[in-house]
Design a protein around this motif. Sequence first.
Motif, PDB file in Angstrom:
ATOM      1  N   SER A   1       0.832  -1.204   0.000  1.00 36.48           N
ATOM      2  CA  SER A   1       0.000   0.000   0.000  1.00 36.48           C
ATOM      3  C   SER A   1       0.862   1.249   0.000  1.00 36.48           C
ATOM      4  O   SER A   1       0.637   2.179  -0.782  1.00 36.48           O
TER       5      SER A   1
ATOM      6  N   ASP B   1      -6.150  -7.162  13.654  1.00 35.59           N
ATOM      7  CA  ASP B   1      -5.041  -6.618  12.858  1.00 35.59           C
ATOM      8  C   ASP B   1      -5.388  -6.661  11.372  1.00 35.59           C
ATOM      9  O   ASP B   1      -5.110  -5.719  10.624  1.00 35.59           O
TER      10      ASP B   1
ATOM     11  N   LEU C   1      -8.333  -6.663  10.007  1.00 31.76           N
ATOM     12  CA  LEU C   1      -9.343  -5.640   9.706  1.00 31.76           C
ATOM     13  C   LEU C   1      -8.664  -4.293   9.441  1.00 31.76           C
ATOM     14  O   LEU C   1      -8.929  -3.631   8.430  1.00 31.76           O
ATOM     15  N   LEU C   2      -7.744  -3.906  10.348  1.00 36.00           N
ATOM     16  CA  LEU C   2      -7.079  -2.611  10.176  1.00 36.00           C
ATOM     17  C   LEU C   2      -6.222  -2.607   8.918  1.00 36.00           C
ATOM     18  O   LEU C   2      -6.109  -1.594   8.219  1.00 36.00           O
ATOM     19  N   GLU C   3      -5.634  -3.768   8.631  1.00 38.16           N
ATOM     20  CA  GLU C   3      -4.761  -3.856   7.474  1.00 38.16           C
ATOM     21  C   GLU C   3      -5.556  -3.707   6.176  1.00 38.16           C
ATOM     22  O   GLU C   3      -5.084  -3.086   5.215  1.00 38.16           O
TER      23      GLU C   3
ATOM     24  N   GLY D   1      -8.007  -1.847   6.006  1.00 41.44           N
ATOM     25  CA  GLY D   1      -8.175  -0.398   5.995  1.00 41.44           C
ATOM     26  C   GLY D   1      -6.978   0.297   5.359  1.00 41.44           C
ATOM     27  O   GLY D   1      -7.138   1.244   4.583  1.00 41.44           O
ATOM     28  N   VAL D   2      -5.762  -0.180   5.684  1.00 41.95           N
ATOM     29  CA  VAL D   2      -4.560   0.429   5.111  1.00 41.95           C
ATOM     30  C   VAL D   2      -4.580   0.310   3.591  1.00 41.95           C
ATOM     31  O   VAL D   2      -4.321   1.271   2.859  1.00 41.95           O
ATOM     32  N   LEU D   3      -4.932  -0.876   3.111  1.00 41.37           N
ATOM     33  CA  LEU D   3      -4.974  -1.104   1.666  1.00 41.37           C
ATOM     34  C   LEU D   3      -5.999  -0.171   1.010  1.00 41.37           C
ATOM     35  O   LEU D   3      -5.744   0.427  -0.040  1.00 41.37           O
ATOM     36  N   PHE D   4      -7.135  -0.047   1.667  1.00 43.33           N
ATOM     37  CA  PHE D   4      -8.201   0.805   1.157  1.00 43.33           C
ATOM     38  C   PHE D   4      -7.743   2.266   1.095  1.00 43.33           C
ATOM     39  O   PHE D   4      -7.961   2.968   0.100  1.00 43.33           O
ATOM     40  N   ILE D   5      -7.057   2.711   2.150  1.00 47.43           N
ATOM     41  CA  ILE D   5      -6.565   4.085   2.187  1.00 47.43           C
ATOM     42  C   ILE D   5      -5.590   4.356   1.055  1.00 47.43           C
ATOM     43  O   ILE D   5      -5.636   5.406   0.413  1.00 47.43           O
ATOM     44  N   ALA D   6      -4.701   3.370   0.806  1.00 52.53           N
ATOM     45  CA  ALA D   6      -3.736   3.563  -0.275  1.00 52.53           C
ATOM     46  C   ALA D   6      -4.464   3.770  -1.591  1.00 52.53           C
ATOM     47  O   ALA D   6      -4.118   4.651  -2.390  1.00 52.53           O
TER      48      ALA D   6
ATOM     49  N   LEU E   1      -7.492   4.956  -1.999  1.00 50.72           N
ATOM     50  CA  LEU E   1      -8.115   6.284  -1.980  1.00 50.72           C
ATOM     51  C   LEU E   1      -7.087   7.362  -2.313  1.00 50.72           C
ATOM     52  O   LEU E   1      -7.353   8.273  -3.098  1.00 50.72           O
TER      53      LEU E   1
ATOM     54  N   LEU F   1     -10.985   9.283   3.523  1.00 45.77           N
ATOM     55  CA  LEU F   1      -9.649   9.304   4.132  1.00 45.77           C
ATOM     56  C   LEU F   1      -9.722   9.836   5.563  1.00 45.77           C
ATOM     57  O   LEU F   1      -9.089   9.311   6.479  1.00 45.77           O
TER      58      LEU F   1
ATOM     59  N   PHE G   1     -11.279   7.287   7.951  1.00 46.95           N
ATOM     60  CA  PHE G   1     -10.350   6.193   8.237  1.00 46.95           C
ATOM     61  C   PHE G   1      -9.203   6.660   9.128  1.00 46.95           C
ATOM     62  O   PHE G   1      -8.723   5.916   9.980  1.00 46.95           O
TER      63      PHE G   1
ATOM     64  N   ASN H   1       0.049  -4.228  17.032  1.00 45.62           N
ATOM     65  CA  ASN H   1      -1.142  -3.497  16.611  1.00 45.62           C
ATOM     66  C   ASN H   1      -0.849  -1.996  16.501  1.00 45.62           C
ATOM     67  O   ASN H   1      -1.350  -1.319  15.609  1.00 45.62           O
TER      68      ASN H   1
ATOM     69  N   VAL I   1       0.447  -1.383  13.074  1.00 47.37           N
ATOM     70  CA  VAL I   1      -0.581  -1.326  12.032  1.00 47.37           C
ATOM     71  C   VAL I   1      -1.319   0.018  12.093  1.00 47.37           C
ATOM     72  O   VAL I   1      -1.547   0.664  11.064  1.00 47.37           O
TER      73      VAL I   1
ATOM     74  N   LEU J   1      -1.615   2.990   9.353  1.00 48.58           N
ATOM     75  CA  LEU J   1      -2.938   3.461   8.937  1.00 48.58           C
ATOM     76  C   LEU J   1      -2.973   4.990   8.972  1.00 48.58           C
ATOM     77  O   LEU J   1      -3.346   5.641   7.985  1.00 48.58           O
TER      78      LEU J   1
END
Lengths: 102, 220, 478
Positions: A75, B60, B62-64, B66-71, B73, C105, C108, C124, C127, C131
């Motif tokens: 990402s 973890d 789930l949040l990850e 989210g990271v992929l989704f943010i990238a 976006l 954005l 999130f 965590n 991560v 984020l």
Amino acid sequence: MNTLIVYPLVGIGLFCIGLYALIMQPHLLRKLLAVNIMGSGVFLVLVSLGMSNTNAQQDPVPHAMIITGIVVAISATALALVFMIKIALKTGKAELSNPEEK
Amino acid sequence: MIIRIFTFILTLLLFAGLTYTVLSLPKQTKGLGETVSLQMHNSGVSNPVTAVLMNFRAYDTLLEMGVLFIALLGVYSLSTSQKEKKPLLQSSVLKRLGGILVPLLLLLSAYLLWIGAHAPGGAFQAGSIVSATGILIFLSGWKLDLSARHFFVRLLIGTSLLVFLLISAVTLFLSHTLLEFPPSYASAFIFLLEAAATVSIGVTLFHLFLSIFSQPKEEH
Amino acid sequence: MEVFLILLPIFGGLLTFLIPKFNKSIGIITLILTLSLVISVASQLLAGGSYYHLLGGWGAPLGINLYVDGLSLVMLGLTALIATGAGIYAGKYFTHKQSLWFWPLWLFLIAGLNALFLSQDIFNFYVTLELIGLASAALTALSDTKEALRGAMRYLLVTLLGSLAYLLGVALLYHGFGSVDIVILSKRIESVPVAWAAMGLMSAGLLLKSALFPLHFWLPPAHASAPAPVSAILSALIIKASIYIQLRLWISLFLPLESFYFEIFFALLGSFAVVWGSVLALVQTRLKLLIAYSTVAQVGYLFIAFSLALGGISVAWSALVYLMLSHALAKSALFLVAGNLLHFHGHDRIVDLDRIAQRLPLSTTAFALAGVSIIGLPLSGGFIGKWFLLEASLKNNSWGITLVILLGGLLAAGYIFKVLGFTFTKAAVAQETKQIPLSMELVPLFFAIMAILLGFFATPMLALIHTGNPFGIIGATP
């Protein structure tokens, strides 16, 4: 002497090589590659330190952490690539030169 | 030049220090391997890595996602032209090969998704194959309108997070604890999560590639 | 309730992505709901004391634990407050195309911050750090100018480097002591090389992310070129997030290893940061850069407080948290006002400000009130923080630190009054101006008033912060 100790040492080596390149290389693509090399180094340390014990079954927790880490690295790389392309488009070179030069 | 030498010495010192640290570690490091294997029968799967990823530390994951989704976006927010995506290669060989490979690749990805419960494999591996398939289709020059302007495509990208939220809601309703799977249903929950993650990861990675690849090469 | 603080913004962010037509209303409703969730978490905390949520029902070391105490609660409250205010401001600030990507954005980012402040697990933390790092880099680049892209790129590289150093530390701690849960680690950690190396790597990574002198080089370009609401959250919360992790780690893990040299180290860097940041702020000609350098100085205060607290002066913990809170509120007010002036004039050159005091009285008032808190004038939140800090430095007989704190206050007064002076004068050249929507003026005023009000409610706030004894050596077992 456990021969498996080579792997974490290589991981640390990759981390340091990446760090040096990240600081010294001006081109953004190289900086990005450097960050990815550092990341690989960290992942290698994470997974191979756990391998040091020979008989017991492998510890799956670092493996799962690395999968998480890899997704994060992908990402970040994608985002940084877009930044780099846009910077190259707008300034003509993919570098972070000081604003006062321009 | 001075900076170069300085940095070099500094990284060398770091390397030496870390090497010393690693060598000083006791041979028998205590990981969580035993703890995991004690709880494997409650996890719903028999592959320990999948158990950690999708059950013990599912939060973890789930949040990850989210990271992929943010990238994605972030990449979208900077993409200029979404209209014309011309494939780079015009090769009939690639086209024919693509025709043979695409169904095989999709089959492979389904296999990886399924085998993840028992052996190495799972959503991430399967998702990357899905995205590779997409890239192959794109490079072969097949028309494939997967622009994020379509609601359907956005839904595919968000599938994994939506399923995660849905399962979170179910688990919170069942036991007031986030992502606590009842052992008898755990494998169903995990499969649902993994299938959704495969779709989202596949589409997201493909879109990341597409957006970066089709950035205009010159300022217009 | 606490898990909804993470799930709700994710859900809202997803909705704004799926249904962009209503993104603004979905976004603002989500933020207001988040704010009310914090209140219900607060009531739960006050009723029953600090508590855990064992995710997946596993419990550490196998699963991940969430933990709520006074410290996490005030950070959650601060996040919700600033996110909502800046979100309302952003509703008017962005163009249609930017707002398409801003809202998901932003939500999130809030989910990531909430997750970070609740977490009790060092992996965590990694991560959540990624984020918020990726989300804030993407938000910084949203204005799509040359400066913003450079700032975002530099920030992204720095934050990745910081995260990797942190992750290497996590790997060492995991293999050295067999867990990634803070409470379990705190019971097992011993003064062996692996603990020291982990401490060095993790602290270095986090110091880089929190922009402590001399690792602050990336902050001014990024914070000054980002869109105003993003600058506000970058200075107010993103930097504090890594300081928060630093606090948690040192309190429960590294304090037993701690030696006198680290106190000196943090105190020295903090003092340099205060002086260097303030002096550079004073010489800036552009308003947003001035405010960004002021952040560098304020980070210095936080680390001075940190160093005194490590030395065993317990009042320094209160100083640290109070400075964090009041700086977050005041600094977001300043950045939002700067955004207003930038919008009004089309530039943010300080000398060319044209009779702002008469034409934008609300914004000028907000700037002045926030400035009062940044300088640390009596009765503001910043004053209480600095008062505790002075008290701590006197208790410790650190006269040098006392001097730095006083000098920093003087310099801050210098740069705040420099700007205020130009708000009354007429610019040399007449300039075209644009109308500012009322909500964009009211939000910074609200933040500035909150920063002042913090000074009036110090006693109940401090009681809240210390709920569950977050600064004890080891947290309670679940």
